[in-house]
Design a protein around this motif. Structure first.
Motif, PDB file in Angstrom:
ATOM      1  N   UNK A  76      88.556  33.453 -61.185  1.00 19.77           N
ATOM      2  CA  UNK A  76      88.697  32.473 -60.115  1.00 19.77           C
ATOM      3  C   UNK A  76      88.413  31.066 -60.592  1.00 19.77           C
ATOM      4  N   UNK A  77      87.441  30.903 -61.464  1.00 16.85           N
ATOM      5  CA  UNK A  77      87.147  29.581 -62.017  1.00 16.85           C
ATOM      6  C   UNK A  77      88.323  29.071 -62.852  1.00 16.85           C
ATOM      7  N   UNK A  78      88.943  29.960 -63.620  1.00 12.77           N
ATOM      8  CA  UNK A  78      90.137  29.573 -64.390  1.00 12.77           C
ATOM      9  C   UNK A  78      91.269  29.156 -63.453  1.00 12.77           C
ATOM     10  N   UNK A  79      91.495  29.928 -62.409  1.00 18.40           N
ATOM     11  CA  UNK A  79      92.570  29.613 -61.458  1.00 18.40           C
ATOM     12  C   UNK A  79      92.322  28.291 -60.750  1.00 18.40           C
ATOM     13  N   UNK A  80      91.068  28.039 -60.370  1.00 18.70           N
ATOM     14  CA  UNK A  80      90.733  26.794 -59.674  1.00 18.70           C
ATOM     15  C   UNK A  80      90.951  25.593 -60.580  1.00 18.70           C
ATOM     16  N   UNK A  81      90.563  25.721 -61.839  1.00 16.43           N
ATOM     17  CA  UNK A  81      90.754  24.606 -62.774  1.00 16.43           C
ATOM     18  C   UNK A  81      92.247  24.322 -62.960  1.00 16.43           C
ATOM     19  N   UNK A  82      93.043  25.375 -63.098  1.00 12.72           N
ATOM     20  CA  UNK A  82      94.493  25.205 -63.251  1.00 12.72           C
ATOM     21  C   UNK A  82      95.108  24.563 -62.012  1.00 12.72           C
ATOM     22  N   UNK A  83      94.585  24.918 -60.820  1.00 14.84           N
ATOM     23  CA  UNK A  83      95.135  24.369 -59.576  1.00 14.84           C
ATOM     24  C   UNK A  83      94.986  22.858 -59.511  1.00 14.84           C
ATOM     25  N   UNK A  84      93.911  22.328 -60.097  1.00 14.44           N
ATOM     26  CA  UNK A  84      93.713  20.888 -60.098  1.00 14.44           C
ATOM     27  C   UNK A  84      94.849  20.133 -60.752  1.00 14.44           C
ATOM     28  N   UNK A  85      95.525  20.778 -61.708  1.00 17.19           N
ATOM     29  CA  UNK A  85      96.664  20.151 -62.389  1.00 17.19           C
ATOM     30  C   UNK A  85      97.989  20.567 -61.769  1.00 17.19           C
ATOM     31  N   UNK A  86      98.150  21.856 -61.442  1.00 22.44           N
ATOM     32  CA  UNK A  86      99.450  22.313 -60.943  1.00 22.44           C
ATOM     33  C   UNK A  86      99.786  21.711 -59.579  1.00 22.44           C
ATOM     34  N   UNK A  87      98.772  21.493 -58.723  1.00 18.90           N
ATOM     35  CA  UNK A  87      99.034  20.848 -57.431  1.00 18.90           C
ATOM     36  C   UNK A  87      99.554  19.428 -57.648  1.00 18.90           C
ATOM     37  N   UNK A  88      99.021  18.743 -58.655  1.00 19.47           N
ATOM     38  CA  UNK A  88      99.515  17.399 -58.964  1.00 19.47           C
ATOM     39  C   UNK A  88     100.965  17.442 -59.445  1.00 19.47           C
ATOM     40  N   UNK A  89     101.341  18.531 -60.121  1.00 17.49           N
ATOM     41  CA  UNK A  89     102.745  18.690 -60.515  1.00 17.49           C
ATOM     42  C   UNK A  89     103.630  18.695 -59.269  1.00 17.49           C
ATOM     43  N   UNK A  90     103.212  19.421 -58.221  1.00 19.69           N
ATOM     44  CA  UNK A  90     103.983  19.448 -56.974  1.00 19.69           C
ATOM     45  C   UNK A  90     104.109  18.053 -56.377  1.00 19.69           C
ATOM     46  N   UNK A  91     103.017  17.288 -56.389  1.00 19.57           N
ATOM     47  CA  UNK A  91     103.049  15.934 -55.838  1.00 19.57           C
ATOM     48  C   UNK A  91     104.021  15.042 -56.616  1.00 19.57           C
ATOM     49  N   UNK A  92     103.974  15.114 -57.934  1.00 22.59           N
ATOM     50  CA  UNK A  92     104.840  14.267 -58.758  1.00 22.59           C
ATOM     51  C   UNK A  92     106.307  14.679 -58.627  1.00 22.59           C
ATOM     52  N   UNK A  93     106.560  15.995 -58.575  1.00 19.42           N
ATOM     53  CA  UNK A  93     107.938  16.451 -58.410  1.00 19.42           C
ATOM     54  C   UNK A  93     108.467  16.030 -57.042  1.00 19.42           C
ATOM     55  N   UNK A  94     107.627  16.154 -56.002  1.00 16.34           N
ATOM     56  CA  UNK A  94     108.041  15.724 -54.671  1.00 16.34           C
ATOM     57  C   UNK A  94     108.387  14.246 -54.621  1.00 16.34           C
ATOM     58  N   UNK A  95     107.681  13.443 -55.420  1.00 19.95           N
ATOM     59  CA  UNK A  95     107.965  12.010 -55.506  1.00 19.95           C
ATOM     60  C   UNK A  95     109.083  11.702 -56.504  1.00 19.95           C
ATOM     61  N   UNK A  96     109.676  12.763 -57.092  1.00 18.62           N
ATOM     62  CA  UNK A  96     110.752  12.641 -58.088  1.00 18.62           C
ATOM     63  C   UNK A  96     110.312  11.858 -59.329  1.00 18.62           C
ATOM     64  N   UNK A  97     109.045  12.017 -59.691  1.00 19.25           N
ATOM     65  CA  UNK A  97     108.508  11.435 -60.924  1.00 19.25           C
ATOM     66  C   UNK A  97     108.308  12.574 -61.922  1.00 19.25           C
ATOM     67  N   UNK A  98     109.406  13.036 -62.519  1.00 20.33           N
ATOM     68  CA  UNK A  98     109.357  14.203 -63.407  1.00 20.33           C
ATOM     69  C   UNK A  98     108.671  13.880 -64.727  1.00 20.33           C
TER      70      UNK A  98
END
Length: 491
Positions: A76-98
């Protein structure tokens, strides 16, 4: 003619027109189905491990069950740490900043390795003492320690696999991580059979089989992420000078701060929740090997019910995250309620099936009649909680996608520590394992109600201008048009 998944995601990001309710539901289902398959594959892998160990005997199954909650803590700690970055990927993709999304992936890989290596060192160091801390019978301590050590050594592999899969999902590529997780399940069966039954390695063989399956899947997942994905492959930035390419792997203060802001509450929540699970394991351990095995098998089988909820939760994180990146508050809330309703419906049906077929499910894992009887009884208790459990799982994914993780994490902590643990302590002395699962059922219903109440509020979907400024590409900030129909922004 129905639009494809990619065409529907383009509507989310660009806001060319209003999406119909049917289009929103279709997109939610299209993203949820592969994610559900991936989650079910993961649970199937756990059940296969349990079934193979169950054929060896109750002692072997109990040794793995003893440390399972501790393994969930580290995972769970590994998953939570990864989420901190992968959620930002969603934000950047949504803003079309690939370009920015690819930099998030690079920084996540570097940071994830450093974090998981630290966790690995901690796990290996506590493995010899962990079963004794949990109050286990001496007969199962050696096997439990060995199993936990091998799993701890695999944590860096788990971290990179989780980060790569999460980044692909949050970019809208659900199919690849889902297929690879299904492949991992097949590989786990093959390698477990080899290590457990051909090489006669017993409990350790199950750990080595899972380790090997994870490693192969991680290599393939990373390959598809950095070399094949049409949005995130690193070759799209190949023209950059070599020294600048290398510097992109070093986390920037802004990205790391936001990753910590998103991931820290999740990490704390996972850690403290698993701490509660470990405490509950300490309550169950004195009840004997039959109770430990029944509890372990029951949790594995119940996972079949709630894993579809986690699949829908993954889809909700992607949809809400990309809607936030596109600054579309209306879609954030709409996708949230559609996802929660879908999750509650599916998990309600799964709960009914679990109650009806509980004996057959237990018989597929173990031949011990006492374990089958006890496991069947506790599963039928838990079946009542599945719809409200779904509400909490999917709503939490919504809040992760919005980047608002602190309050939901506190809600989870308060629920499991105050409600479940106190009720388990109260009921276990008189009701045994049944009391622990009654406490779980009551707590999950309470938690679901709390998350639905939180979802009704507005604060989780507020979008600040300062927040958006971080992931909208500089050249697009002046050009990006705001559609007043879609864009209700609260500062």
């Amino acid at each position: 003619m129905s639009l494809s998944k990619d065409e529907l995601l383009t509507l989310v990001r660009q806001g060319a027109r209003n999406m119909t309710w049917q289009e929103k539901l279709r997109l939610t289902v299209l993203l949820s189905l592969p994610a559900m398959i991936a989650q079910l594959s993961s649970v199937a892998m756990q059940i296969i491990d349990a079934a193979m160990l169950g054929r060896l005997g109750t002692k072997e199954a109990a040794s793995v069950g003893l440390v399972s909650t501790s393994i969930w803590l580290f995972g769970g700690l590994c998953s939570a740490f990864a989420a901190g970055f992968s959620v930002q990927v969603a934000h950047f993709v949504g803003a079309e900043n690939l370009h920015g999304a690819r930099n998030i992936v690079r920084q996540g890989i570097f940071s994830g390795l450093a974090f998981s290596i630290l966790l690995m060192a901690i796990g290996v160091s506590i493995a010899p003492s962990l079963p004794h801390w949990l109050g286990a019978d001496e007969a199962i301590c050696a096997d439990a320690s060995e199993y936990f050590t091998i799993v701890a050594l695999a944590l860096p592999i788990l971290e990179i696999n989780t980060l790569a899969a999460g980044s692909l999902r949050c970019s809208g590529n659900i199919k690849v991580p889902s297929l690879l997780n299904a492949l991992m399940c097949v590989l786990d069966v093959i390698f477990n059979y080899v290590f457990i039954f051909i090489l006669h390695m017993g409990t350790a063989g199950a750990a080595y089989g899972t380790f090997t399956a994870y490693a192969i899947t991680m290599i393939l997942m990373l390959y598809f992420l950095i070399a094949k994905d049409r949005q995130l492959k690193f070759s799209l930035d190949a023209a950059t000078a070599a020294h600048k390419r290398l510097s992109r792997y070093i986390p920037s203060k802004e990205i790391l701060t936001k990753a910590i802001k998103i991931g820290s509450p999740i990490s704390l929540e996972r850690g403290v929740m698993c701490g509660a699970q470990i405490a509950i394991t300490g309550i169950i351990a004195p009840l004997g090997s039959v109770a430990i095995a029944a509890n372990t098998f029951g949790i594995n089988i119940e996972s079949l019910c709630y894993m579809p909820g986690y699949g829908i939760s993954d889809a909700a994180t992607t949809l809400v995250g990309q809607s936030l990146g596109a600054r579309r508050k209306d879609l954030m809330r709409s996708f949230a309620w559609i996802s929660v309703g879908l999750g509650m419906g599916i998990m309600g049906i799964m709960g009914i099936l679990m109650a009806v077929y509980a004996p057959e499910m237990m018989q597929a894992i173990t031949q011990d009649q006492e374990v089958i009887r006890l496991g069947t009884e506790i599963l039928r208790i838990e079946a009542w909680a599945e719809p409200m459990f779904a509400a909490s799982i999917v709503a939490y994914g919504v809040f992760v996608g919005s980047g608002k993780t602190l309050v939901p994490s506190i809600m989870n902590l308060a629920s499991i520590w105050i409600v479940r643990l106190s009720l388990s302590l109260l009921l276990a002395p008189s009701m045994g394992l049944h009391g622990v699962w009654v406490a779980m059922c009551i707590e999950l219903c309470w938690r679901g109600a709390a998350f639905l109440f939180r979802l009704r509020g507005r604060s989780w979907s507020n979008i600040s201008m300062e927040e958006n400024a971080g992931f909208i590409p500089q050249q697009a900030k002046s050009a990006k048009k705001i559609n007043p129909i879609h864009d209700t922004v609260q500062v």
